[in-house]
Motif scaffolding. Structure first.
Motif, PDB file in Angstrom:
ATOM      1  N   TYR A 185     -41.881 118.763 124.421  1.00 10.12           N
ATOM      2  CA  TYR A 185     -42.661 118.196 124.164  1.00 10.12           C
ATOM      3  C   TYR A 185     -43.577 118.766 122.335  1.00 10.12           C
ATOM      4  N   LEU A 186     -42.917 119.720 121.953  1.00  8.18           N
ATOM      5  CA  LEU A 186     -43.518 120.482 121.167  1.00  8.18           C
ATOM      6  C   LEU A 186     -44.121 119.925 119.838  1.00  8.18           C
ATOM      7  N   HIS A 187     -43.231 118.948 119.443  1.00  7.23           N
ATOM      8  CA  HIS A 187     -43.745 117.810 118.009  1.00  7.23           C
ATOM      9  C   HIS A 187     -44.773 117.282 118.333  1.00  7.23           C
ATOM     10  N   ARG A 188     -45.136 116.930 120.263  1.00  7.03           N
ATOM     11  CA  ARG A 188     -46.347 116.024 120.245  1.00  7.03           C
ATOM     12  C   ARG A 188     -47.878 116.142 120.253  1.00  7.03           C
ATOM     13  N   LEU A 189     -47.305 118.087 120.336  1.00  6.42           N
ATOM     14  CA  LEU A 189     -48.776 118.393 120.684  1.00  6.42           C
ATOM     15  C   LEU A 189     -49.278 118.896 119.331  1.00  6.42           C
ATOM     16  N   THR A 190     -50.901 118.838 120.308  1.00  7.76           N
ATOM     17  CA  THR A 190     -52.185 118.452 118.880  1.00  7.76           C
ATOM     18  C   THR A 190     -52.728 120.265 119.370  1.00  7.76           C
ATOM     19  N   SER A 191     -53.542 120.846 118.392  1.00  9.40           N
ATOM     20  CA  SER A 191     -54.141 121.685 118.690  1.00  9.40           C
ATOM     21  C   SER A 191     -55.449 121.472 119.102  1.00  9.40           C
ATOM     22  N   PHE A 192     -55.748 121.805 120.861  1.00  8.69           N
ATOM     23  CA  PHE A 192     -56.708 121.833 120.874  1.00  8.69           C
ATOM     24  C   PHE A 192     -58.440 121.722 120.484  1.00  8.69           C
TER      25      PHE A 192
ATOM     26  N   ILE B 123     -51.846 118.426 124.521  1.00 13.16           N
ATOM     27  CA  ILE B 123     -52.494 119.752 124.156  1.00 13.16           C
ATOM     28  C   ILE B 123     -52.025 120.899 123.690  1.00 13.16           C
ATOM     29  N   HIS B 124     -51.841 121.977 123.405  1.00  8.51           N
ATOM     30  CA  HIS B 124     -51.351 123.269 122.670  1.00  8.51           C
ATOM     31  C   HIS B 124     -53.741 123.977 122.724  1.00  8.51           C
ATOM     32  N   PHE B 125     -53.683 125.010 124.063  1.00  4.46           N
ATOM     33  CA  PHE B 125     -54.530 125.278 123.696  1.00  4.46           C
ATOM     34  C   PHE B 125     -53.737 126.929 123.463  1.00  4.46           C
ATOM     35  N   GLU B 126     -54.595 127.378 121.983  1.00  6.45           N
ATOM     36  CA  GLU B 126     -54.427 128.311 121.641  1.00  6.45           C
ATOM     37  C   GLU B 126     -55.091 129.477 121.215  1.00  6.45           C
ATOM     38  N   GLY B 127     -55.548 130.671 121.984  1.00  6.85           N
ATOM     39  CA  GLY B 127     -56.451 131.766 121.724  1.00  6.85           C
ATOM     40  C   GLY B 127     -57.898 131.422 122.266  1.00  6.85           C
ATOM     41  N   CYS B 128     -57.797 130.482 123.731  1.00 10.81           N
ATOM     42  CA  CYS B 128     -59.610 129.708 123.622  1.00 10.81           C
ATOM     43  C   CYS B 128     -60.012 130.690 124.459  1.00 10.81           C
ATOM     44  N   ASP B 129     -61.350 130.529 124.951  1.00  7.76           N
ATOM     45  CA  ASP B 129     -61.923 131.586 125.949  1.00  7.76           C
ATOM     46  C   ASP B 129     -62.654 130.270 126.048  1.00  7.76           C
ATOM     47  N   PHE B 130     -62.561 130.265 127.999  1.00  5.61           N
ATOM     48  CA  PHE B 130     -62.798 129.279 128.431  1.00  5.61           C
ATOM     49  C   PHE B 130     -63.756 130.903 129.039  1.00  5.61           C
ATOM     50  N   GLU B 131     -65.519 130.475 129.602  1.00  7.83           N
ATOM     51  CA  GLU B 131     -66.453 131.307 130.619  1.00  7.83           C
ATOM     52  C   GLU B 131     -66.836 130.645 131.048  1.00  7.83           C
ATOM     53  N   GLU B 132     -67.084 130.321 132.386  1.00 10.75           N
ATOM     54  CA  GLU B 132     -67.681 129.871 133.826  1.00 10.75           C
ATOM     55  C   GLU B 132     -68.182 128.338 132.789  1.00 10.75           C
TER      56      GLU B 132
ATOM     57  N   ALA C 281     -49.186 123.250 126.099  1.00  8.81           N
ATOM     58  CA  ALA C 281     -48.828 124.057 126.329  1.00  8.81           C
ATOM     59  C   ALA C 281     -50.753 125.077 126.190  1.00  8.81           C
ATOM     60  N   PHE C 282     -50.825 126.752 127.199  1.00  7.10           N
ATOM     61  CA  PHE C 282     -51.345 126.851 126.979  1.00  7.10           C
ATOM     62  C   PHE C 282     -51.194 128.711 126.814  1.00  7.10           C
ATOM     63  N   SER C 283     -51.461 129.229 125.298  1.00  4.00           N
ATOM     64  CA  SER C 283     -51.456 130.732 124.936  1.00  4.00           C
ATOM     65  C   SER C 283     -52.382 131.318 124.294  1.00  4.00           C
ATOM     66  N   ALA C 284     -51.942 132.734 124.525  1.00  3.44           N
ATOM     67  CA  ALA C 284     -53.296 134.080 124.686  1.00  3.44           C
ATOM     68  C   ALA C 284     -54.672 133.553 125.046  1.00  3.44           C
ATOM     69  N   VAL C 285     -54.524 132.141 126.751  1.00  2.00           N
ATOM     70  CA  VAL C 285     -55.656 131.606 126.833  1.00  2.00           C
ATOM     71  C   VAL C 285     -56.841 132.446 128.002  1.00  2.00           C
ATOM     72  N   THR C 286     -58.254 132.904 127.778  1.00  2.00           N
ATOM     73  CA  THR C 286     -58.544 133.383 128.643  1.00  2.00           C
ATOM     74  C   THR C 286     -59.382 132.430 130.143  1.00  2.00           C
ATOM     75  N   PHE C 287     -59.162 131.834 131.195  1.00  4.18           N
ATOM     76  CA  PHE C 287     -60.656 131.631 132.019  1.00  4.18           C
ATOM     77  C   PHE C 287     -60.937 132.671 132.872  1.00  4.18           C
ATOM     78  N   THR C 288     -62.784 133.120 132.877  1.00  4.79           N
ATOM     79  CA  THR C 288     -63.708 133.541 133.209  1.00  4.79           C
ATOM     80  C   THR C 288     -63.958 132.445 134.182  1.00  4.79           C
TER      81      THR C 288
END
Length: 219
Positions: free
Chosen positions: A14-21, A34-43, A55-62
């Protein structure tokens, strides 16, 4: 049998369908392609959300809350989850590579056809989870609590288990033979239904004898 190697992002069907978050993650949100890239989700409170073919790439959930969310055909790479609440989540047809889960809540979650590659689990609460067709490949599982969990067709090729807890868990076709290290802190009696190697049996023999109340004497 060893699980196949993880896919790269460009191998996703589904790569061709992905859009950046963009924007903010919301509670009960719907996230498809949705492509979540480099996101930092805190609380963040993203509870009861749905993630499909994303897809999630280099994402941080705190310390976020994602209770009862659903992850269907998702791809995660170099993701960090610290103190994150993922209890009662549902995972299907997903893979996770090079992730770190520390102090994460997975209690009551359901996983089916999920593979973890090169991941580190540290002090993860996996009590009462239901794992079916799940593989942990070259992972480190330290102080993970599988108390009361139901494991069906689960394998650990190349993985190390340190101080794992299996109290009152139920195993069916669980293959521990490929684990490079097998240290079980409690719940040895739950290994009924699991497969281990002769070497692992010898390593576990003293602890098993203690659980069974056996006295071993060579005199």
């Amino acid at each position: 049998m060893r699980a196949r190697t993880p896919r790269d992002l460009n191998e996703l069907p589904y790569l061709h369908r992905l859009t950046s978050f963009t924007g903010e993650m919301e509670r009960e949100g719907s996230y498809e392609w949705i492509h979540f890239e480099g996101c930092d989700f805190e609380e963040v409170d993203g509870g009861s959300s749905g993630f499909t073919e994303s897809a999630f790439s280099a994402v941080t959930f705190t310390r976020g809350r994602y209770r009862r969310s659903q992850f269907d055909d998702v791809w995660l790479h170099t993701v960090r989850m610290v103190g994150t609440d993922l209890s009662e989540t549902t995972w299907m047809d997903s893979e996770c590579d090079q992730a770190v889960l520390a102090g994460t809540e997975l209690s009551g979650s359901h996983m089916n056809r999920v593979t973890f590659y090169n991941c580190k689990f540290d002090s993860v609460n996996a009590r009462l989870t239901k794992l079916k067709n799940v593989s942990f490949v070259d992972c480190l599982l330290r102080d993970v609590d599988f108390g009361g969990a139901v494991l069906t067709n689960v394998s650990f090729p190349g993985s190390t288990l340190e101080r794992a807890h299996f109290d009152n868990s139920k195993m069916t076709k669980v293959d521990l033979r490929g684990a490079g290290g097998l240290n079980i802190a409690s719940g040895l009696e739950a290994l009924k239904g699991a497969m281990i190697s002769t070497y692992q049996l010898l390593e576990l023999a003293p602890a098993l004898a203690q659980v069974l109340g056996l006295t071993v004497k060579d005199e």
